[in-house]
Design an enzyme around this catalytic site. Sequence first.
Site, PDB file in Angstrom:
ATOM      1  N   CYS A  87       0.802  -1.228   0.000  1.00  0.00           N
ATOM      2  CA  CYS A  87       0.000   0.000   0.000  1.00  0.00           C
ATOM      3  C   CYS A  87       0.832   1.274   0.000  1.00  0.00           C
ATOM      4  O   CYS A  87       0.519   2.231  -0.730  1.00  0.00           O
ATOM      5  CB  CYS A  87      -0.985   0.007   1.165  1.00  0.00           C
ATOM      6  SG  CYS A  87      -0.253   0.085   2.822  1.00  0.00           S
ATOM      7  N   HIS A 125      -2.402   0.809   7.115  1.00  0.00           N
ATOM      8  CA  HIS A 125      -2.847   0.776   5.722  1.00  0.00           C
ATOM      9  C   HIS A 125      -3.024   2.201   5.202  1.00  0.00           C
ATOM     10  O   HIS A 125      -3.721   3.010   5.806  1.00  0.00           O
ATOM     11  CB  HIS A 125      -4.165   0.018   5.572  1.00  0.00           C
ATOM     12  CG  HIS A 125      -4.673   0.039   4.163  1.00  0.00           C
ATOM     13  ND1 HIS A 125      -3.917  -0.410   3.095  1.00  0.00           N
ATOM     14  CD2 HIS A 125      -5.842   0.491   3.632  1.00  0.00           C
ATOM     15  CE1 HIS A 125      -4.600  -0.254   1.985  1.00  0.00           C
ATOM     16  NE2 HIS A 125      -5.762   0.293   2.276  1.00  0.00           N
ATOM     17  N   ASP A 142      -8.341   3.733  -2.827  1.00  0.00           N
ATOM     18  CA  ASP A 142      -7.638   2.643  -2.156  1.00  0.00           C
ATOM     19  C   ASP A 142      -7.004   1.741  -3.211  1.00  0.00           C
ATOM     20  O   ASP A 142      -7.510   0.664  -3.512  1.00  0.00           O
ATOM     21  CB  ASP A 142      -8.615   1.863  -1.280  1.00  0.00           C
ATOM     22  CG  ASP A 142      -7.913   0.864  -0.376  1.00  0.00           C
ATOM     23  OD1 ASP A 142      -6.671   0.812  -0.415  1.00  0.00           O
ATOM     24  OD2 ASP A 142      -8.604   0.132   0.356  1.00  0.00           O
TER      25      ASP A 142
END
Length: 293
Positions: A87, A125, A142
Amino acid sequence: MDGDDRGDMSTPGYHWSGAEVDLDAYLARIGYTGERLPTVRTLRELHRRHTTTIPFENFEIILGRGIPLDLETVQDKLIRRRRGGYCYEHVTLFAAVLERLGFGVTGFVGRVVMGALGAPRPATHALLRVTTADDDRIWLCDVGFGSGPLEPYQLCDDIREFRSGDWRFRLELTKGELGEDFWLLHQFGEDGWIVRYTFTTTPQYPIDYAVGNHYVSTSPRSPFTTRPYAQRFHPDRHVVVDGTTLTTRFPDGSAESTTIDPADLPKIVNELFDIELDATDVAALTQRWLIPK
């Protein structure tokens, strides 16, 4: 309520190095040929193409090299070398591209839950709050979770299900023990509805991501330091290699799993994840597949 009444951050040090991104190379990498304007349409297409083109993988950690987050290193890995990342790498690159194109970009962090509500996990995250020039809505991007959503989802406080292609998600605003607002993103899968992660709307600086990245890439408690892991997300399937298990999940919640032979690693990584590794890396990763930590 849109979840955040602050504007996009413009204080010194809060930028994503957009001027330094190789925009042409990035757009070629994801196969985008559309307009270069900060619109909702552009955002949706960039998000979809990034999410389905650049895979999620932790191979550099397993090879003992660490994960630098400076933009040049991230570009070299994800664009020029056509590798994947996790991420923090995805968000570093995507934020720079969006900033270069004129979008408003603010970092957020989430606590990955995956159904295991209880003692809080670290907020590790990375995701992005994004605004456009042609719309007042606030979007969450995302691109670095490895399993979608395909497109940005709107940050709004009514409990609602939304679809991203055939994949199903649900966003919910709730209260914490101290009365604070936090959000839950639910996803539908083989175990029905589960909470994927929780997050707040506290802005995060790039240095905050550097701290989280250090923990995720070095801590023995991190899942990404213990075994090879890769994901590739498609509109109709989600392919995951976790150690020696290969799983394909589908939007209806069904899944298929099989055990892989480490000797098949080069073929699997190339054919399913579009990653080419040199012989030295293949040998080292295969050894780790055979003898995990």
